[in-house]
Design a protein around this motif. Structure first.
Motif, PDB file in Angstrom:
ATOM      1  N   ASP A  25     -12.861  -8.747   0.155  1.00  0.00           N
ATOM      2  CA  ASP A  25     -12.493  -7.525   0.849  1.00  0.00           C
ATOM      3  C   ASP A  25     -12.091  -7.896   2.261  1.00  0.00           C
ATOM      4  OD1 ASP A  25     -12.190  -5.108   2.067  1.00  0.00           O
ATOM      5  OD2 ASP A  25     -14.141  -4.302   1.498  1.00  0.00           O
ATOM      6  N   LEU A  26     -10.787  -7.944   2.502  1.00  0.00           N
ATOM      7  CA  LEU A  26     -10.297  -8.434   3.776  1.00  0.00           C
ATOM      8  C   LEU A  26     -10.575  -7.481   4.918  1.00  0.00           C
ATOM      9  CD1 LEU A  26      -6.883  -9.897   2.638  1.00  0.00           C
ATOM     10  CD2 LEU A  26      -8.998 -11.102   3.101  1.00  0.00           C
ATOM     11  N   ASN A  27     -11.102  -6.320   4.624  1.00  0.00           N
ATOM     12  CA  ASN A  27     -11.343  -5.342   5.667  1.00  0.00           C
ATOM     13  C   ASN A  27     -12.821  -5.222   6.007  1.00  0.00           C
ATOM     14  OD1 ASN A  27      -8.497  -4.286   5.645  1.00  0.00           O
ATOM     15  ND2 ASN A  27      -9.096  -3.977   3.519  1.00  0.00           N
ATOM     16  N   THR A  28     -13.625  -6.119   5.477  1.00  0.00           N
ATOM     17  CA  THR A  28     -15.061  -6.082   5.732  1.00  0.00           C
ATOM     18  C   THR A  28     -15.451  -7.300   6.553  1.00  0.00           C
ATOM     19  OG1 THR A  28     -15.455  -4.941   3.660  1.00  0.00           O
ATOM     20  CG2 THR A  28     -17.331  -6.039   4.666  1.00  0.00           C
ATOM     21  N   GLU A  29     -16.215  -7.091   7.596  1.00  0.00           N
ATOM     22  CA  GLU A  29     -16.672  -8.190   8.425  1.00  0.00           C
ATOM     23  C   GLU A  29     -17.608  -9.080   7.618  1.00  0.00           C
ATOM     24  OE1 GLU A  29     -18.578  -8.827  12.896  1.00  0.00           O
ATOM     25  OE2 GLU A  29     -18.261  -6.834  12.052  1.00  0.00           O
ATOM     26  N   ASN A 182      -7.905  -6.184  15.011  1.00  0.00           N
ATOM     27  CA  ASN A 182      -8.371  -5.340  13.903  1.00  0.00           C
ATOM     28  C   ASN A 182      -9.463  -5.992  13.063  1.00  0.00           C
ATOM     29  OD1 ASN A 182      -7.014  -7.251  12.362  1.00  0.00           O
ATOM     30  ND2 ASN A 182      -5.285  -5.917  11.874  1.00  0.00           N
ATOM     31  N   TYR A 183      -9.941  -7.162  13.488  1.00  0.00           N
ATOM     32  CA  TYR A 183     -10.956  -7.875  12.715  1.00  0.00           C
ATOM     33  C   TYR A 183     -12.200  -6.995  12.542  1.00  0.00           C
ATOM     34  CZ  TYR A 183     -14.421 -11.377  11.426  1.00  0.00           C
ATOM     35  OH  TYR A 183     -15.406 -12.077  10.779  1.00  0.00           O
ATOM     36  N   GLY A 184     -12.689  -6.923  11.311  1.00  0.00           N
ATOM     37  CA  GLY A 184     -13.862  -6.119  11.017  1.00  0.00           C
ATOM     38  C   GLY A 184     -13.556  -4.668  10.699  1.00  0.00           C
ATOM     39  N   SER A 185     -12.278  -4.294  10.636  1.00  0.00           N
ATOM     40  CA  SER A 185     -11.914  -2.914  10.310  1.00  0.00           C
ATOM     41  C   SER A 185     -12.430  -2.537   8.933  1.00  0.00           C
ATOM     42  CB  SER A 185     -10.390  -2.759  10.359  1.00  0.00           C
ATOM     43  OG  SER A 185      -9.996  -1.500   9.856  1.00  0.00           O
ATOM     44  N   THR A 186     -12.943  -1.327   8.822  1.00  0.00           N
ATOM     45  CA  THR A 186     -13.438  -0.856   7.520  1.00  0.00           C
ATOM     46  C   THR A 186     -12.364  -0.141   6.727  1.00  0.00           C
ATOM     47  OG1 THR A 186     -14.238   1.174   8.573  1.00  0.00           O
ATOM     48  CG2 THR A 186     -15.801  -0.665   8.365  1.00  0.00           C
ATOM     49  N   ASP A 187     -11.228   0.136   7.346  1.00  0.00           N
ATOM     50  CA  ASP A 187     -10.114   0.787   6.655  1.00  0.00           C
ATOM     51  C   ASP A 187      -9.164  -0.260   6.100  1.00  0.00           C
ATOM     52  OD1 ASP A 187     -11.003   3.383   7.306  1.00  0.00           O
ATOM     53  OD2 ASP A 187     -10.041   3.245   9.285  1.00  0.00           O
ATOM     54  N   PRO A 188      -8.578  -0.028   4.928  1.00  0.00           N
ATOM     55  CA  PRO A 188      -7.602  -0.972   4.389  1.00  0.00           C
ATOM     56  C   PRO A 188      -6.460  -1.195   5.386  1.00  0.00           C
ATOM     57  CG  PRO A 188      -8.207   0.643   2.723  1.00  0.00           C
ATOM     58  CD  PRO A 188      -8.798   1.121   4.014  1.00  0.00           C
ATOM     59  N   LEU A 189      -6.145  -2.441   5.645  1.00  0.00           N
ATOM     60  CA  LEU A 189      -5.095  -2.750   6.611  1.00  0.00           C
ATOM     61  C   LEU A 189      -3.721  -2.515   5.999  1.00  0.00           C
ATOM     62  CD1 LEU A 189      -6.569  -6.042   8.094  1.00  0.00           C
ATOM     63  CD2 LEU A 189      -6.605  -3.751   9.106  1.00  0.00           C
ATOM     64  N   PRO A 190      -2.745  -2.145   6.824  1.00  0.00           N
ATOM     65  CA  PRO A 190      -1.404  -1.882   6.287  1.00  0.00           C
ATOM     66  C   PRO A 190      -0.711  -3.161   5.850  1.00  0.00           C
ATOM     67  CG  PRO A 190      -1.383  -1.783   8.684  1.00  0.00           C
ATOM     68  CD  PRO A 190      -2.826  -1.919   8.276  1.00  0.00           C
ATOM     69  N   GLU A 191       0.170  -3.013   4.893  1.00  0.00           N
ATOM     70  CA  GLU A 191       0.959  -4.152   4.442  1.00  0.00           C
ATOM     71  C   GLU A 191       1.944  -4.568   5.523  1.00  0.00           C
ATOM     72  OE1 GLU A 191       2.657  -4.708   0.253  1.00  0.00           O
ATOM     73  OE2 GLU A 191       4.422  -4.031   1.382  1.00  0.00           O
ATOM     74  N   ALA A 192       2.043  -5.857   5.757  1.00  0.00           N
ATOM     75  CA  ALA A 192       3.033  -6.405   6.685  1.00  0.00           C
ATOM     76  C   ALA A 192       4.169  -7.017   5.881  1.00  0.00           C
ATOM     77  CB  ALA A 192       2.398  -7.466   7.581  1.00  0.00           C
ATOM     78  N   THR A 193       5.395  -6.690   6.270  1.00  0.00           N
ATOM     79  CA  THR A 193       6.556  -7.242   5.590  1.00  0.00           C
ATOM     80  C   THR A 193       6.736  -8.706   5.957  1.00  0.00           C
ATOM     81  OG1 THR A 193       8.093  -6.702   7.374  1.00  0.00           O
ATOM     82  CG2 THR A 193       7.675  -4.981   5.710  1.00  0.00           C
ATOM     83  N   ARG A 194       7.654  -9.349   5.262  1.00  0.00           N
ATOM     84  CA  ARG A 194       7.943 -10.755   5.560  1.00  0.00           C
ATOM     85  C   ARG A 194       8.430 -10.928   6.998  1.00  0.00           C
ATOM     86  NH1 ARG A 194      11.393 -14.601   1.322  1.00  0.00           N
ATOM     87  NH2 ARG A 194       9.830 -16.268   1.240  1.00  0.00           N
ATOM     88  N   THR A 195       9.282 -10.013   7.441  1.00  0.00           N
ATOM     89  CA  THR A 195       9.787 -10.090   8.810  1.00  0.00           C
ATOM     90  C   THR A 195       8.679  -9.860   9.820  1.00  0.00           C
ATOM     91  OG1 THR A 195      12.015  -9.402   8.155  1.00  0.00           O
ATOM     92  CG2 THR A 195      11.416  -9.093  10.457  1.00  0.00           C
ATOM     93  N   GLN A 196       7.787  -8.920   9.539  1.00  0.00           N
ATOM     94  CA  GLN A 196       6.668  -8.682  10.454  1.00  0.00           C
ATOM     95  C   GLN A 196       5.747  -9.896  10.532  1.00  0.00           C
ATOM     96  OE1 GLN A 196       5.309  -5.059   8.538  1.00  0.00           O
ATOM     97  NE2 GLN A 196       6.074  -3.769  10.229  1.00  0.00           N
ATOM     98  N   LEU A 197       5.473 -10.506   9.398  1.00  0.00           N
ATOM     99  CA  LEU A 197       4.656 -11.719   9.396  1.00  0.00           C
ATOM    100  C   LEU A 197       5.361 -12.845  10.147  1.00  0.00           C
ATOM    101  CD1 LEU A 197       3.350 -11.709   5.708  1.00  0.00           C
ATOM    102  CD2 LEU A 197       1.956 -11.431   7.761  1.00  0.00           C
ATOM    103  N   PHE A 198       6.669 -12.971   9.929  1.00  0.00           N
ATOM    104  CA  PHE A 198       7.457 -13.984  10.629  1.00  0.00           C
ATOM    105  C   PHE A 198       7.351 -13.797  12.135  1.00  0.00           C
ATOM    106  CE2 PHE A 198      11.221 -15.506  12.753  1.00  0.00           C
ATOM    107  CZ  PHE A 198      11.545 -16.685  12.129  1.00  0.00           C
ATOM    108  N   ASN A 199       7.571 -12.572  12.581  1.00  0.00           N
ATOM    109  CA  ASN A 199       7.543 -12.304  14.021  1.00  0.00           C
ATOM    110  C   ASN A 199       6.163 -12.587  14.617  1.00  0.00           C
ATOM    111  OD1 ASN A 199      10.236 -11.521  13.965  1.00  0.00           O
ATOM    112  ND2 ASN A 199       9.758  -9.338  13.750  1.00  0.00           N
ATOM    113  N   TYR A 200       5.130 -12.250  13.861  1.00  0.00           N
ATOM    114  CA  TYR A 200       3.782 -12.488  14.354  1.00  0.00           C
ATOM    115  C   TYR A 200       3.502 -13.987  14.473  1.00  0.00           C
ATOM    116  CZ  TYR A 200      -1.284 -12.738  14.570  1.00  0.00           C
ATOM    117  OH  TYR A 200      -2.570 -13.047  14.957  1.00  0.00           O
ATOM    118  N   VAL A 201       3.834 -14.744  13.438  1.00  0.00           N
ATOM    119  CA  VAL A 201       3.574 -16.185  13.466  1.00  0.00           C
ATOM    120  C   VAL A 201       4.423 -16.855  14.539  1.00  0.00           C
ATOM    121  CG1 VAL A 201       3.733 -18.326  12.136  1.00  0.00           C
ATOM    122  CG2 VAL A 201       2.818 -16.254  11.073  1.00  0.00           C
TER     123      VAL A 201
END
Length: 517
Positions: A25-29, A182-201
């Motif tokens: 569960d990626l949204n649980t600490e 957003n680490y430890g958020s209890t809400d499901p995180l939004p999907e990031a597109t390939r471009t969004q992931l690219f820009n972040y990295v």
């Protein structure tokens, strides 16, 4: 000496006290038994072990030896990051095939019948989402304690996290962004597109380059390591985002070549032997050790998997392993690139041919195809002792790759380089291999793709290269057992991405499946 590697045990032990896997569960600490802040307050030196653990997770499966795993899987050895990079990058491509017929691996080696339940897609995805939140957790803990060299260590952790994201971008094209905000958020995180992931990295790597040293300990990130990853991100930007960034790739490659201080090893095989930590060419290795950090997932997978007592003799003496798994063979799509193997002078043509057939009529028959002997667990210099686990480090980034990336960028029209320098770099690689040099008229993109295979196959790049050159899907390039057919058949363009694992879709309703699956 691989001193940094010896800290892995400390890292495993320290991290085991603090956090448990959060891949379910990626949204649980993560569950906390002893907070990282308390651990580091008691012993600031523990950060070195924690950092080592995060580097080690790319080569090792788990905290308690080869039978353990950080993520869920019935066979811990199968879950290691490097093993799955090889499965997804090399066995899905033209050069290498596996004969075991295991469910999941068989579909990769034949590029057929891919679906969201393939365990190897899940292992790579889960491993990435083991690394990403764990590095984030440590980064956050560092904000609340005082440790020496904190800024550099934070930059190294951010690099490690970016490396995990890079493989998500390349392999799956989507995911969620987990970071300090957003680490430890209890809400499901939004999907990031390939471009969004690219820009972040991209933004992360540009930031950490400033915080990394020019040189660092063996197996640790420095400016050149981060620039190499950034250059690879830019090399494939056209695939990832639809916007080419070869100029940016070449800028970073020039910095790696001109400022990194690396030189080509005098002999090709120095890069793939048990003492390759002495090679001046390796920019970033994934460290292996046959005693301290045993793993079925690092180069043990390559060395043991490529040897067999059925056809090969003197295996302990020649290859340094006491265990042979009778699994991997190359196809003519790789060894055919060297011409006549009886007369070639190219030292990179490292294949065992005795008892084997040139044609791979049956990919499950060990005798069909030639095992690659590129990687071995024997020392290049001096004596060595055969072991069941490999101590050969995996060269994830090395200078020859940078030279070929330079040449490709120039051929694709990037500014900041020259055709003459590109030819020089390519011929330096070929001269080192005792292959004939080429003329300027022979330096084409098709030549570069083939030269990358001759130089870099079995190093985790091939699928990405074929996709960038438009050769992976479709029928413009066929190889043995592509699409499950002996002579190869067309595969759909949807295979340029892997399906998002079903377990990830179930864990986060915001995630969607890739087209075609």
């Amino acid at each position: 000496m691989k001193n940094f590697n010896k800290k892995l045990i400390v890292g495993f032990a320290a991290l085991a006290l603090c956090i448990s896997s959060c891949t379910e569960d990626l949204n649980t600490e993560p569950k906390v038994e002893l907070s990282l802040e308390n651990l580091l307050a008691r012993d600031p030196q523990a950060i070195e072990g924690l950092l080592s653990k995060m580097y080690g997770t790319f080569a090792l499966s788990g905290p308690n030896g080869p039978g353990s795993s950080d993520i869920t899987g019935p066979d811990p050895g199968e879950t290691a990051f490097l093993r799955n990079i090889l499965n997804l990058q090399d066995f899905t491509a033209d050069g290498m095939k596996n004969r075991w017929g295991d469910d999941g691996l068989d579909q990769l080696t034949t590029t057929s019948n891919w679906d969201e339940n393939n365990k190897f897609f899940r292992y790579l995805y889960d491993r990435a989402y083991y690394v990403i939140p764990q590095t984030t957790n440590i980064i956050l803990a560092l904000r609340n304690v005082d440790v020496s060299n904190e800024a550099q260590i934070t930059s190294e952790l951010r690099f490690i996290r970016a490396l995990a994201y890079y493989y998500l971008i390349d392999c799956f094209g989507k995911g969620v962004i987990v970071n300090e905000n957003n680490y430890g958020s209890t809400d499901p995180l939004p999907e990031a597109t390939r471009t969004q992931l690219f820009n972040y990295v991209e933004s992360e790597l540009l930031a950490v380059i400033q915080g990394l040293p020019q040189t660092n300990g063996y197996g640790r990130a420095n400016k050149s390591v981060a620039r190499m990853l950034l250059a690879k991100l830019y090399m494939n930007a056209g695939v990832y985002t639809g916007t080419q960034k070869y100029n940016e790739a070449l800028t970073n490659i020039n910095l790696v070549i001109n400022e990194g201080g690396y030189t080509l090893a005098s002999e090709f095989r120095m890069n793939f032997s048990g003492d390759n930590n002495t090679s001046p060419e390796i920019i970033f290795p994934l460290i292996a050790d046959p005693v301290v950090s045993q793993s079925f997932g690092n180069t043990t997978y390559i060395v043991n998997g490529s040897t067999s007592t059925e056809t090969m003799t003197n295996i302990p003496q020649n290859f340094g392993t006491t265990d042979s798994w009778t699994g991997h063979r190359a196809t003519k799509a790789w060894y055919g690139l060297y011409g006549d193997l009886n007369t070639t002078t190219d030292k990179r043509a490292l294949f065992w041919r005795t008892g084997h057939n040139y044609e791979m009529n049956d990919y499950k028959a060990w005798a069909d195809g030639y095992p690659s002997t590129k990687f071995r667990n024997t020392n290049f210099s001096g004596t060595s002792t055969a072991t069941s686990f490999s101590g050969t480090d995996f060269p994830l980034f090395r200078l020859a790759d940078a030279y070929l990336m330079y040449a490709e960028c120039v051929l694709r029209g990037a500014t900041g380089g020259s055709q003459g320098q590109a030819l020089t770099y390519v011929n330096q690689i070929r001269t080192r291999a005792n292959a004939s040099t080429i003329a300027a008229s022979e330096l084409t993109l098709d030549f570069i793709l083939d030269e990358r295979a001759r130089e870099l196959n079995l190093e985790g790049h091939r699928r990405t290269d074929l996709i960038r050159f438009g050769k992976f899907t479709g029928s413009s390039y066929l190889w043995p057992w592509k699409g499950g057919a002996q002579n190869g058949v067309s595969i759909p363009s949807t295979y340029n991405l892997f399906p998002v694992p079903q377990s990830a879709l179930q864990a986060n309703p915001n995630l969607t499946q890739n087209p075609g699956f």
